[in-house]
Scaffold this motif. Structure first.
Motif, short mmCIF file in Angstrom:
data_model
loop_
_atom_site.label_atom_id
_atom_site.label_comp_id
_atom_site.label_asym_id
_atom_site.label_seq_id
_atom_site.Cartn_x
_atom_site.Cartn_y
_atom_site.Cartn_z
N TYR A 150 0.81 -1.21 0.00
CA TYR A 150 0.00 0.00 0.00
C TYR A 150 0.85 1.26 0.00
O TYR A 150 0.38 2.33 -0.37
N LYS A 151 2.13 1.16 0.36
CA LYS A 151 3.01 2.32 0.38
C LYS A 151 3.63 2.61 -0.99
O LYS A 151 4.17 3.68 -1.21
N ASP A 152 3.55 1.66 -1.91
CA ASP A 152 4.10 1.82 -3.25
C ASP A 152 3.06 2.48 -4.15
O ASP A 152 2.34 1.84 -4.90
N VAL A 153 2.97 3.79 -4.07
CA VAL A 153 1.91 4.55 -4.73
C VAL A 153 2.07 4.53 -6.24
O VAL A 153 1.09 4.47 -6.99
N GLU A 154 3.30 4.55 -6.74
CA GLU A 154 3.53 4.57 -8.19
C GLU A 154 2.99 3.30 -8.85
O GLU A 154 2.42 3.36 -9.93
N THR A 155 3.17 2.18 -8.22
CA THR A 155 2.63 0.93 -8.77
C THR A 155 1.11 0.92 -8.69
O THR A 155 0.44 0.49 -9.64
N LYS B 153 -5.88 -8.48 -3.64
CA LYS B 153 -4.81 -7.85 -2.87
C LYS B 153 -4.58 -6.41 -3.33
O LYS B 153 -4.31 -5.53 -2.51
N LEU B 154 -4.69 -6.17 -4.63
CA LEU B 154 -4.56 -4.81 -5.16
C LEU B 154 -5.65 -3.90 -4.62
O LEU B 154 -5.38 -2.77 -4.21
N ALA B 155 -6.89 -4.39 -4.65
CA ALA B 155 -8.01 -3.58 -4.17
C ALA B 155 -7.82 -3.24 -2.69
O ALA B 155 -8.06 -2.11 -2.27
N GLN B 156 -7.37 -4.20 -1.92
CA GLN B 156 -7.15 -3.96 -0.49
C GLN B 156 -6.02 -2.95 -0.28
O GLN B 156 -6.13 -2.05 0.56
N ALA B 157 -4.95 -3.05 -1.06
CA ALA B 157 -3.83 -2.12 -0.94
C ALA B 157 -4.24 -0.71 -1.36
O ALA B 157 -3.83 0.28 -0.73
N ILE B 158 -5.04 -0.59 -2.41
CA ILE B 158 -5.51 0.72 -2.87
C ILE B 158 -6.39 1.36 -1.80
O ILE B 158 -6.26 2.55 -1.49
N LYS B 159 -7.27 0.58 -1.22
CA LYS B 159 -8.15 1.12 -0.18
C LYS B 159 -7.35 1.53 1.06
O LYS B 159 -7.65 2.55 1.68
N ARG B 160 -6.32 0.77 1.41
CA ARG B 160 -5.48 1.15 2.54
C ARG B 160 -4.72 2.44 2.26
O ARG B 160 -4.61 3.30 3.13
N SER B 161 -4.17 2.56 1.05
CA SER B 161 -3.41 3.76 0.74
C SER B 161 -4.32 4.98 0.65
O SER B 161 -3.90 6.09 0.97
N ARG B 162 -5.57 4.80 0.25
CA ARG B 162 -6.53 5.90 0.28
C ARG B 162 -6.80 6.33 1.72
O ARG B 162 -6.87 7.52 2.03
N HIS B 163 -6.97 5.35 2.59
CA HIS B 163 -7.26 5.65 3.99
C HIS B 163 -6.09 6.36 4.67
O HIS B 163 -6.29 7.22 5.53
N MET B 164 -4.87 6.01 4.27
CA MET B 164 -3.67 6.63 4.83
C MET B 164 -3.32 7.94 4.12
O MET B 164 -2.30 8.55 4.42
N ALA B 165 -4.16 8.36 3.18
CA ALA B 165 -4.00 9.61 2.41
C ALA B 165 -2.79 9.59 1.50
O ALA B 165 -2.20 10.63 1.21
N LEU B 166 -2.39 8.41 1.03
CA LEU B 166 -1.32 8.32 0.05
C LEU B 166 -1.87 8.42 -1.37
O LEU B 166 -1.20 8.93 -2.26
N LEU B 167 -3.08 7.92 -1.56
CA LEU B 167 -3.80 8.04 -2.84
C LEU B 167 -5.08 8.82 -2.59
O LEU B 167 -5.72 8.63 -1.55
#
Length: 79
Positions: free
Chosen positions: A26-31, A57-71
């Motif tokens: 989830y921290k790899d925003v570019e990917t 796994k991608l959907a979960q990582a995207i949702k986590r990075s949105r929640h952490m304000a990375l995306l």
């Protein structure tokens, strides 16, 4: 005369299955940005070519990075 589908289905292989060194984080925003549309929606398996397991796994990582304000949740900031 019988008709048949002339198009061949191209066999896609999931990029994460093909290269086990790639990991979904989830921290790899570019990917993760590759798997999100301009409007901020998660792209489907059909468009990305990922298998079902890695799409989850991608959907979960995207949702986590949105929640952490990375995306961002919406698409204006993605460009």
């Amino acid at each position: 005369m019988a008709r048949y589908n002339r198009r061949r289905r191209r066999s896609w292989q999931c990029r994460f299955c093909a290269n086990p060194k790639l990991e979904i984080n989830y921290k790899d925003v570019e990917t993760l940005r590759r798997f999100v549309t301009n409007h901020g929606k998660i792209r489907s398996r059909r468009h990305t070519g990922t298998c079902a397991m890695h799409q989850r796994k991608l959907a979960q990582a995207i949702k986590r990075s949105r929640h952490m304000a990375l995306l961002p949740f919406t698409g204006e900031e993605l460009r």
